[in-house]
Write an enzyme that holds these catalytic residues in place. Structure first.
Site, PDB file in Angstrom:
ATOM      1  N   GLU A   1       0.864  -1.187   0.000  1.00  0.00           N
ATOM      2  CA  GLU A   1       0.000   0.000   0.000  1.00  0.00           C
ATOM      3  C   GLU A   1       0.891   1.226   0.000  1.00  0.00           C
ATOM      4  OE1 GLU A   1      -2.616  -0.437   3.360  1.00  0.00           O
ATOM      5  OE2 GLU A   1      -4.086  -1.540   2.189  1.00  0.00           O
TER       6      GLU A   1
ATOM      7  N   ARG B   1      -0.558   8.418   9.865  1.00  0.00           N
ATOM      8  CA  ARG B   1      -0.427   6.964  10.012  1.00  0.00           C
ATOM      9  C   ARG B   1      -0.097   6.294   8.674  1.00  0.00           C
ATOM     10  NH1 ARG B   1      -4.120   2.758   9.234  1.00  0.00           N
ATOM     11  NH2 ARG B   1      -5.647   4.343   8.632  1.00  0.00           N
TER      12      ARG B   1
ATOM     13  N   HIS C   1     -10.876   9.690   7.872  1.00  0.00           N
ATOM     14  CA  HIS C   1     -10.672   8.244   7.970  1.00  0.00           C
ATOM     15  C   HIS C   1     -10.104   7.831   9.323  1.00  0.00           C
ATOM     16  CE1 HIS C   1      -9.975   4.254   6.401  1.00  0.00           C
ATOM     17  NE2 HIS C   1      -8.665   4.334   6.574  1.00  0.00           N
TER      18      HIS C   1
ATOM     19  N   HIS D   1      -8.630   9.857   4.113  1.00  0.00           N
ATOM     20  CA  HIS D   1      -8.299   8.815   3.134  1.00  0.00           C
ATOM     21  C   HIS D   1      -8.509   9.413   1.748  1.00  0.00           C
ATOM     22  CE1 HIS D   1      -8.143   5.105   0.898  1.00  0.00           C
ATOM     23  NE2 HIS D   1      -7.734   4.485   1.989  1.00  0.00           N
TER      24      HIS D   1
ATOM     25  N   ARG E   1      -0.488   9.209   2.478  1.00  0.00           N
ATOM     26  CA  ARG E   1      -1.892   9.585   2.275  1.00  0.00           C
ATOM     27  C   ARG E   1      -2.156  11.082   2.284  1.00  0.00           C
ATOM     28  NH1 ARG E   1      -5.150   5.047   5.670  1.00  0.00           N
ATOM     29  NH2 ARG E   1      -4.720   3.475   4.103  1.00  0.00           N
TER      30      ARG E   1
HETATM   31  C1  SIN Z   1      -7.404   1.013   3.003  1.00  0.00           C
HETATM   32  O1  SIN Z   1      -7.730  -0.132   2.722  1.00  0.00           O
HETATM   33  O2  SIN Z   1      -7.056   1.839   2.155  1.00  0.00           O
HETATM   34  C2  SIN Z   1      -7.454   1.432   4.435  1.00  0.00           C
HETATM   35  C3  SIN Z   1      -6.356   0.800   5.195  1.00  0.00           C
HETATM   36  C4  SIN Z   1      -5.993   1.657   6.355  1.00  0.00           C
HETATM   37  O3  SIN Z   1      -6.604   2.686   6.605  1.00  0.00           O
HETATM   38  O4  SIN Z   1      -5.010   1.321   7.027  1.00  0.00           O
END
Ligand code: SIN
Length: 541
Positions: free
Chosen positions: A126, A384, A349, A242, A288
């Site tokens: 990610e 985070r 988020h 998010h 993010r």
């Molecule tokens: C996501 O799946 O993008 C959220 C995961 C997260 O907030 O850690």
């Protein structure tokens, strides 16, 4: 000033219930901590809704831990510190990256079934992760699978008593020690619950904002309750938006997981142009806060309320297999994830700030612990890293249980005391009040902030303070009081921090300023706001 208690009641006269360990909240932090604590103690697990209602349930992407041979705690540490923009506590990050893998094995032992490929745990990537280290379950239903497994265990455990539809109103304290919690039962009657340790696992503050990926229960109850009781609460200005939540008429701001970008999805503005490489070298996989601000900037430039996420380079088979929940939800609104670009925009988020704890989850009030999003352990800093929240909950949950095993009962009883007398007020429309608060926060305390907007926001929020003089009796009334408390803390912190860092961006102070702002902002009810230089933070052992 926010009062010490939300209600006026003589606690000593209320029916009293004795538990050894009290856990408030049933996301991953609450369920996991309750199950581990129940190995040696009687646990009372309290939730304002049901065992299946929590933010964890909606977690898609997964849980980050060093599992692969190509990975190392050193890389996970570097990525976490980089995303945290200078405000992580390195000691807390070490705990997370070193103990995370054990947490994953614990979850597997408790029945969680993570996805596998060729017999090995499947790992994805990610944003801002340098290695593949995200475990997932049923494609994009990781949180649901964890809650399924843990809630089954908790419900069947002989040492765990579950109180659903019970609202924890306030903490009961004596001389900086937590004795337990004041609870409202489903019939409206109230009881005190006393225990040797109280663990708040009640989640974050997503409902501060009109557009959020969080469910309606995320109203900051634990943070507000701990603040009223005198605990230190810190870094509330750092709110994670998010980057990609669904924007579609009639649809909720449903999360479109960052794991899509981990699998190569790209972002396009409404003219179809890719734009992320103009904002960051890591493009779609930048931290993010950077991606969320880039999207807002493109939305402004193109006068649009959304951009697109595009994963159409993947086959239909892969998309359906890897992202079944997102695929299905989009389809309900006539959008085919495999062939259509999906309209998205940032949504609130995650709250990086929370109740300050040490490395064993203990707050500044003895016998009061905080775990999960409600806490500020020092792991997340100003921003985070994706999928670190589920790992944090299990790692620190384990540590809390170790710490409380050695605790003797406090042996105190409640002294006769009560909150401020309140008069009956005409019933107010608290749902409308919540909407108004959410609009204020969105307008003035959102992705981009200015002093002018924050001052205005603070004034508008303060106009709601008289609700603390009202006689509150219902869940939505307590929730509103808690949201208002968190909104005031977030807005005050955001106004004070005259720089931009992580989840806090000031248009009037667009640079990160380590010379002045390499510090935490800590609030206590008694002493208001204090700046704490980084070396003095709670938790830096
Ligand atoms: C996501 O799946 O993008 C959220 C995961 C997260 O907030 O850690």
């Amino acid at each position: 000033m926010i009062p010490r208690y939300l209600i006026d009641e003589d606690w000593a006269r209320l029916p009293s219930y004795q538990a050894e360990v009290i856990v408030v909240g049933v996301g991953i932090a609450g369920l996991f901590t309750a199950i581990r604590a129940a190995e040696t103690a009687k646990v009372l697990l309290i939730t304002k809704k049901s065992l299946m209602d929590s933010n964890t349930r909606y977690a898609q992407g997964g849980i980050a831990a060093v599992i692969s041979k190509e990975d190392s705690p050193v890389y996970h540490r570097e990525d976490t510190l980089h995303a945290g923009a200078g405000l992580c506590d390195p000691a807390a990050v070490d705990v997370l990256v070193e103990e995370g893998p054990q947490g994953v094995w614990d979850l597997i032992e408790l029945g969680t079934q993570f996805d596998r490929e060729n017999g090995e745990l499947a790992l994805t990537k990610e944003g801002a992760h340098s290695r593949r280290r995200i475990l997932h379950a049923n494609g994009d239903a990781t949180g649901y699978e964890i809650v399924r497994a843990l809630s089954e265990k908790a419900a069947a455990h002989p040492n765990i008593e579950v109180w659903e539809e019970h609202f924890a109103i306030d903490l009961l304290t004596d001389e900086d020690e937590c004795l337990g919690v004041l609870v409202q039962k489903p019939d409206g009657s109230r009881v005190t619950v006393l225990g040797k340790a109280t663990i708040l696992c009640s989640g974050g503050t997503g409902q501060l904002y009109r557009y959020t990926t969080n469910p309606a229960v995320a109203t900051g109850d634990g943070i507000a309750m701990a603040y009223r009781a005198g605990a230190a609460v810190r870094d509330m200005e750092f709110v994670q938006f998010h980057p990609t939540a669904l924007v579609y008429p009639g649809a909720p701001r449903f999360l479109i997981s960052e794991a899509l970008r981990g699998e190569g999805a790209v972002l396009r503005n409404i003219h179809g142009e890719r734009f992320m490489d103009r904002y960051d070298l890591q493009a779609e996989l930048a931290p993010r806060d950077i991606v969320a601000r880039a999207i807002v900037s493109e939305m402004e430039k193109t006068r649009s309320t959304y951009v697109y996420i595009d994963i159409t380079h993947e086959t239909e088979e892969m998309v359906k297999h890897r992202f079944p929940t997102i695929y299905q939800t989009c389809l309900e609104y006539g959008l085919d994830l495999a062939t259509d670009w999906i309209p998205v925009a940032p949504a609130a988020h995650y709250m990086m700030g929370g109740i300050a704890t040490d490395l064993h989850g203990e707050t500044t009030i003895r016998r009061l612990f905080a775990c999960g999003e409600v806490s500020s352990t020092g792991v997340h800093g100003a921003n985070r890293l994706a999928s670190n929240s589920l790992s944090e909950a299990i790692v620190f949950g384990r540590r809390i249980v170790e710490r409380i095993r050695g605790l003797e009962p406090h042996g105190r009883s409640l002294y006769p005391a009560s909150g401020t007398p309140r008069s009956e007020h005409p019933r107010q429309a608290f749902i409308e009040k919540r909407l108004k608060l959410q609009k204020i926060m969105l307008r003035h305390v959102g992705v981009n902030r200015t002093a002018e907007g924050l001052v205005k926001g603070l004034e508008e929020l303060k106009r709601q303070l008289p609700i603390f003089d009202c006689c509150l009796t219902k869940r939505e009334e307590y929730e509103f009081a808690n949201l208002l408390t968190c909104a005031l803390l977030t807005t005050s912190g955001a106004l004070s921090r005259e720089e931009s860092r992580g989840g806090h961006y000031r248009e009037d102070f667009p640079e990160r300023d380590d010379r002045t702002w390499f510090k935490h902002l800590t609030f206590t009810r008694e002493n208001g706001l204090r700046e704490e230089a980084i070396l003095d933070v709670v938790g830096a052992e």
